[in-house]
Design an enzyme around this catalytic site. Sequence first.
Site, PDB file in Angstrom:
ATOM      1  N   GLY A  64       0.769  -1.249   0.000  1.00  0.00           N
ATOM      2  CA  GLY A  64       0.000   0.000   0.000  1.00  0.00           C
ATOM      3  C   GLY A  64       0.797   1.294   0.000  1.00  0.00           C
ATOM      4  N   GLU A 119       3.488   3.912   6.135  1.00  0.00           N
ATOM      5  CA  GLU A 119       2.275   3.113   5.984  1.00  0.00           C
ATOM      6  C   GLU A 119       1.251   3.914   5.183  1.00  0.00           C
ATOM      7  OE1 GLU A 119       0.760   0.458   5.931  1.00  0.00           O
ATOM      8  OE2 GLU A 119      -0.309  -0.085   7.763  1.00  0.00           O
ATOM      9  N   ASP A 120       0.415   3.227   4.423  1.00  0.00           N
ATOM     10  CA  ASP A 120      -0.600   3.940   3.638  1.00  0.00           C
ATOM     11  C   ASP A 120      -1.707   4.507   4.515  1.00  0.00           C
ATOM     12  OD1 ASP A 120      -1.576   1.389   4.212  1.00  0.00           O
ATOM     13  OD2 ASP A 120      -2.232   0.947   2.179  1.00  0.00           O
ATOM     14  N   ASP A 123      -5.879   2.069  10.123  1.00  0.00           N
ATOM     15  CA  ASP A 123      -7.302   1.787  10.282  1.00  0.00           C
ATOM     16  C   ASP A 123      -7.477   1.280  11.716  1.00  0.00           C
ATOM     17  OD1 ASP A 123      -9.834   0.504  10.194  1.00  0.00           O
ATOM     18  OD2 ASP A 123      -9.716   0.318   8.038  1.00  0.00           O
ATOM     19  N   LYS A 151      -7.374   7.021  10.097  1.00  0.00           N
ATOM     20  CA  LYS A 151      -8.836   7.070  10.256  1.00  0.00           C
ATOM     21  C   LYS A 151      -9.257   7.437  11.672  1.00  0.00           C
ATOM     22  CE  LYS A 151      -9.899   3.930   6.465  1.00  0.00           C
ATOM     23  NZ  LYS A 151     -10.564   2.655   6.078  1.00  0.00           N
ATOM     24  N   PHE A 172     -14.107   3.140   2.958  1.00  0.00           N
ATOM     25  CA  PHE A 172     -13.088   2.357   2.271  1.00  0.00           C
ATOM     26  C   PHE A 172     -12.496   3.197   1.150  1.00  0.00           C
ATOM     27  CE2 PHE A 172     -10.762  -0.886   0.177  1.00  0.00           C
ATOM     28  CZ  PHE A 172     -10.316  -1.645   1.257  1.00  0.00           C
ATOM     29  N   ASP A 179      -5.629  -0.291  -2.230  1.00  0.00           N
ATOM     30  CA  ASP A 179      -6.373  -1.168  -3.134  1.00  0.00           C
ATOM     31  C   ASP A 179      -7.693  -1.648  -2.546  1.00  0.00           C
ATOM     32  OD1 ASP A 179      -5.131  -2.940  -1.139  1.00  0.00           O
ATOM     33  OD2 ASP A 179      -5.931  -4.540  -2.378  1.00  0.00           O
ATOM     34  N   ARG A 185      -4.912   0.600  -7.242  1.00  0.00           N
ATOM     35  CA  ARG A 185      -3.678   1.145  -6.655  1.00  0.00           C
ATOM     36  C   ARG A 185      -3.080   2.257  -7.512  1.00  0.00           C
ATOM     37  NH1 ARG A 185      -2.100  -2.101  -2.283  1.00  0.00           N
ATOM     38  NH2 ARG A 185      -2.343  -4.342  -2.518  1.00  0.00           N
TER      39      ARG A 185
HETATM   40  P1  IMP Z   1      -5.089  -1.923  10.143  1.00  0.00           P
HETATM   41  O1  IMP Z   1      -4.200  -3.037  10.611  1.00  0.00           O
HETATM   42  O2  IMP Z   1      -6.548  -2.167  10.418  1.00  0.00           O
HETATM   43  O3  IMP Z   1      -4.658  -0.550  10.611  1.00  0.00           O
HETATM   44  O4  IMP Z   1      -5.048  -1.889   8.554  1.00  0.00           O
HETATM   45  C1  IMP Z   1      -3.886  -2.151   7.893  1.00  0.00           C
HETATM   46  C2  IMP Z   1      -4.012  -2.264   6.419  1.00  0.00           C
HETATM   47  O5  IMP Z   1      -5.354  -2.482   5.967  1.00  0.00           O
HETATM   48  C3  IMP Z   1      -3.578  -1.003   5.733  1.00  0.00           C
HETATM   49  O6  IMP Z   1      -2.184  -0.941   5.629  1.00  0.00           O
HETATM   50  C4  IMP Z   1      -4.231  -1.166   4.395  1.00  0.00           C
HETATM   51  O7  IMP Z   1      -3.443  -1.994   3.560  1.00  0.00           O
HETATM   52  C5  IMP Z   1      -5.539  -1.861   4.721  1.00  0.00           C
HETATM   53  N1  IMP Z   1      -6.618  -0.868   4.790  1.00  0.00           N
HETATM   54  C6  IMP Z   1      -7.186  -0.352   5.880  1.00  0.00           C
HETATM   55  N2  IMP Z   1      -8.144   0.545   5.544  1.00  0.00           N
HETATM   56  C7  IMP Z   1      -8.149   0.608   4.182  1.00  0.00           C
HETATM   57  C8  IMP Z   1      -8.895   1.374   3.208  1.00  0.00           C
HETATM   58  O8  IMP Z   1      -9.767   2.219   3.506  1.00  0.00           O
HETATM   59  N3  IMP Z   1      -8.588   1.139   1.913  1.00  0.00           N
HETATM   60  C9  IMP Z   1      -7.637   0.240   1.515  1.00  0.00           C
HETATM   61  N4  IMP Z   1      -6.915  -0.478   2.375  1.00  0.00           N
HETATM   62  C10 IMP Z   1      -7.170  -0.302   3.702  1.00  0.00           C
HETATM   63 MG    MG Z   2      -4.288  -3.508   1.392  1.00  0.00          MG
END
Ligand code: IMP
Ligand code: MG
Length: 194
Positions: A64, A119-120, A123, A151, A172, A179, A185
């Site tokens: 990402g 990091e992208d 969440d 977020k 999302f 992606d 992407r």
């Molecule tokens: P987390 O562990 O819940 O913080 O999420 C980690 C990963 O989930 C991120 O690095 C993204 O690759 C993916 N992700 C979380 N939210 C989104 C979104 O809104 N769009 C796309 N990918 C997401």
């Molecule tokens: Mg992803």
Amino acid sequence: MRAMSSPMPAAESVLLHDPRLRGHKVARVVFDEQRLAQRVNALGAEITAAYPEGDLVVLGLLKGSFIFLSDLVRQILRPLQIDFLVAASYGDATVSSGQVKLLYDPATSFKGKHVLVVEDVIDSGRTLAALMDRLTEREPRSLAICALLHKRISTHFNHAATFVGFDAPNEFLVGYGLDHAENFRHLPYIASLA
Ligand code: IMP
Ligand code: MG
């Protein structure tokens, strides 16, 4: 007359005409190219100022972060090294202590170096939380996070992100590296599927 006085917003017209979206439904542009570029430039300046000396490794989480990282590092005006990590999360989404398996783990030593994890989007924060513990074990001189999007919904993430591009809506999001099922992407902007 109406068309002249209230032209279609540029962002909507992008979605209607973008050939990258053929056959896909995307609701709206959340961050357009110009906004992303301005913010990434500013982040680059913040990061440059934050690391006046020492070795710096910019560590991108794949996949990402790949576009964000490539734009960001060109705005960091000091020597640095770039590496990547590929992490896969395990376990049930309701378990707070997420476990992370490293699918690609750089051989580079982090000992005594500033490590900036890119990091992208943050969440739930589970992936990053598990990863930060793993990276701390490698005795970096400092360990910080730069996330393009946050977020602000993470409930079990103790590491503050030092550098954040934008607070993002709890939707999302796709594009600029993010992606949905490996699609989108390559969009140069960030859009919402909601
Ligand atoms: P987390 O562990 O819940 O913080 O999420 C980690 C990963 O989930 C991120 O690095 C993204 O690759 C993916 N992700 C979380 N939210 C989104 C979104 O809104 N769009 C796309 N990918 C997401
Ligand atoms: Mg992803």
